[in-house]
Write a protein that holds these residues in place. Structure first.
Motif, mmCIF file in Angstrom:
data_model
loop_
_atom_site.group_PDB
_atom_site.id
_atom_site.type_symbol
_atom_site.label_atom_id
_atom_site.label_comp_id
_atom_site.label_asym_id
_atom_site.label_seq_id
_atom_site.Cartn_x
_atom_site.Cartn_y
_atom_site.Cartn_z
ATOM 1 N N THR A 1 21.974 9.566 10.579
ATOM 2 C CA THR A 1 21.365 8.372 10.002
ATOM 3 C C THR A 1 22.329 7.481 9.220
ATOM 4 O O THR A 1 22.043 6.305 9.034
ATOM 5 N N ALA A 2 23.442 8.017 8.741
ATOM 6 C CA ALA A 2 24.344 7.264 7.865
ATOM 7 C C ALA A 2 24.822 5.984 8.535
ATOM 8 O O ALA A 2 25.386 6.009 9.619
ATOM 9 N N GLY A 3 24.567 4.877 7.870
ATOM 10 C CA GLY A 3 25.045 3.588 8.357
ATOM 11 C C GLY A 3 24.357 3.092 9.618
ATOM 12 O O GLY A 3 24.774 2.082 10.183
ATOM 13 N N GLN A 4 23.318 3.753 10.043
ATOM 14 C CA GLN A 4 22.619 3.363 11.263
ATOM 15 C C GLN A 4 21.567 2.304 10.924
ATOM 16 O O GLN A 4 20.663 2.571 10.133
ATOM 17 N N PRO A 5 21.667 1.117 11.524
ATOM 18 C CA PRO A 5 20.682 0.071 11.221
ATOM 19 C C PRO A 5 19.243 0.517 11.522
ATOM 20 O O PRO A 5 18.323 0.182 10.785
ATOM 21 N N TRP A 6 19.051 1.260 12.593
ATOM 22 C CA TRP A 6 17.700 1.710 12.934
ATOM 23 C C TRP A 6 17.144 2.635 11.847
ATOM 24 O O TRP A 6 15.950 2.610 11.568
ATOM 25 N N ALA A 7 18.028 3.449 11.224
ATOM 26 C CA ALA A 7 17.578 4.362 10.165
ATOM 27 C C ALA A 7 17.181 3.580 8.923
ATOM 28 O O ALA A 7 16.165 3.876 8.286
ATOM 29 N N ALA A 8 17.967 2.567 8.573
ATOM 30 C CA ALA A 8 17.639 1.731 7.418
ATOM 31 C C ALA A 8 16.316 1.000 7.658
ATOM 32 O O ALA A 8 15.479 0.899 6.744
ATOM 33 N N GLU A 9 16.112 0.534 8.872
ATOM 34 C CA GLU A 9 14.856 -0.137 9.206
ATOM 35 C C GLU A 9 13.679 0.836 9.135
ATOM 36 O O GLU A 9 12.607 0.507 8.619
ATOM 37 N N ALA A 10 13.878 2.044 9.628
ATOM 38 C CA ALA A 10 12.820 3.057 9.575
ATOM 39 C C ALA A 10 12.460 3.365 8.126
ATOM 40 O O ALA A 10 11.271 3.444 7.775
ATOM 41 N N MET A 11 13.462 3.522 7.283
ATOM 42 C CA MET A 11 13.202 3.785 5.865
ATOM 43 C C MET A 11 12.423 2.635 5.227
ATOM 44 O O MET A 11 11.463 2.864 4.494
ATOM 45 N N ALA A 12 12.826 1.418 5.527
ATOM 46 C CA ALA A 12 12.150 0.249 4.955
ATOM 47 C C ALA A 12 10.684 0.200 5.395
ATOM 48 O O ALA A 12 9.798 -0.097 4.588
ATOM 49 N N ARG A 13 10.430 0.508 6.657
ATOM 50 C CA ARG A 13 9.041 0.506 7.152
ATOM 51 C C ARG A 13 8.207 1.578 6.462
ATOM 52 O O ARG A 13 7.044 1.359 6.141
ATOM 53 N N LEU A 14 8.811 2.741 6.270
ATOM 54 C CA LEU A 14 8.067 3.820 5.621
ATOM 55 C C LEU A 14 7.752 3.495 4.167
ATOM 56 O O LEU A 14 6.637 3.733 3.695
ATOM 57 N N ILE A 15 8.713 2.927 3.462
ATOM 58 C CA ILE A 15 8.466 2.564 2.064
ATOM 59 C C ILE A 15 7.438 1.438 1.990
ATOM 60 O O ILE A 15 6.570 1.434 1.112
ATOM 61 N N ALA A 16 7.484 0.496 2.922
ATOM 62 C CA ALA A 16 6.460 -0.557 2.964
ATOM 63 C C ALA A 16 5.081 0.061 3.224
ATOM 64 O O ALA A 16 4.083 -0.375 2.613
ATOM 65 N N ALA A 17 5.010 1.071 4.079
ATOM 66 C CA ALA A 17 3.736 1.742 4.340
ATOM 67 C C ALA A 17 3.242 2.482 3.099
ATOM 68 O O ALA A 17 2.037 2.509 2.818
ATOM 69 N N VAL A 18 4.157 3.075 2.341
ATOM 70 C CA VAL A 18 3.785 3.737 1.083
ATOM 71 C C VAL A 18 3.203 2.697 0.133
ATOM 72 O O VAL A 18 2.161 2.922 -0.493
ATOM 73 N N ARG A 19 3.854 1.566 0.037
ATOM 74 C CA ARG A 19 3.386 0.505 -0.879
ATOM 75 C C ARG A 19 2.052 -0.060 -0.421
ATOM 76 O O ARG A 19 1.220 -0.437 -1.234
ATOM 77 N N GLY A 20 1.839 -0.148 0.888
ATOM 78 C CA GLY A 20 0.654 -0.813 1.424
ATOM 79 C C GLY A 20 -0.527 0.067 1.717
ATOM 80 O O GLY A 20 -1.568 -0.427 2.168
ATOM 81 N N ARG A 21 -0.438 1.363 1.440
ATOM 82 C CA ARG A 21 -1.571 2.234 1.773
ATOM 83 C C ARG A 21 -2.768 1.899 0.890
ATOM 84 O O ARG A 21 -2.635 1.417 -0.210
ATOM 85 N N THR A 22 -3.931 2.180 1.444
ATOM 86 C CA THR A 22 -5.154 1.894 0.680
ATOM 87 C C THR A 22 -5.799 3.175 0.210
ATOM 88 O O THR A 22 -5.542 4.227 0.672
#
Length: 186
Positions: free
Chosen positions: A165-186
């Motif tokens: 995962t280190a330095g992989q753009p897809w990994a950074a994007e995956a992390m961002a999506r997961l954190i956004a999902a954490v923030r957006g859960r109901t």
């Protein structure tokens, strides 16, 4: 590994396992989260129930995992995940296109049954992790937050082989999506 190596509570406590399960379902259903999980699973061999657990620990319980605590959680469910969940996933995926006589209506019905069993196996894994959470023995805690969840996700990803995962753009994007999902859960 002996039973003494990873002592955990026999039961996760009233509602704790259900709370973890509900959180996992809500986050996984968030926009782009399932794709992010599958990318981490397929490209970096991430354990998705474990990933959802570490997010929950931070977001709902305010636990800031250390590398040792991450290792303890991973060790606790590693054999189950590899031997049971992974084996079921392999069979489910294989049934999608073969071997003969697949794919047919009958093999698709079997595939759906295996998928349900795989989900049950992941629930058992999360229940096991909820028992670990019930112990309440954590090095560092803070207020529950998406930032604490992100900290734990980073600890988990650092525990993976660096090339995964280190330095992989897809990994950074995956992390961002997961954190956004954490923030957006109901």
């Amino acid at each position: 590994m002996g039973e003494d190596a990873l002592p955990i509570s026999p039961e996760p406590g009233p509602g704790l396992a259900d709370a973890l399960w509900a959180f996992a379902l809500a986050v996984y259903a968030g926009p782009g989260a399932s794709e992010a999980c599958l990318a981490l699973q397929d490209r970096a061999r991430a354990n998705i129930p474990l990933l959802l657990f570490v997010l929950w620990l931070g977001a709902e319980r305010g636990v800031l995992l250390s590398a040792q605590e991450m290792e303890r959680a991973s060790d606790l469910v590693g054999d189950w995940h590899g031997e049971v969940v992974g084996a079921l996933r392999t069979v489910r995926r294989r049934l999608k296109a073969g071997p003969y006589p697949a794919p047919t209506a009958a093999t698709e019905a079997l595939r759906e049954t295996v998928k349900a069993i795989e989900l049950s196996a992941e629930r058992i894994e999360l229940d096991t992790l909820a028992r670990l959470a019930a112990d309440g023995r954590w090095t560092a805690t803070t207020a529950p937050s998406a930032e604490a969840a992100e900290h734990n996700l980073q600890v988990m990803l650092r525990a993976m082989p660096a090339a995964a995962t280190a330095g992989q753009p897809w990994a950074a994007e995956a992390m961002a999506r997961l954190i956004a999902a954490v923030r957006g859960r109901t």
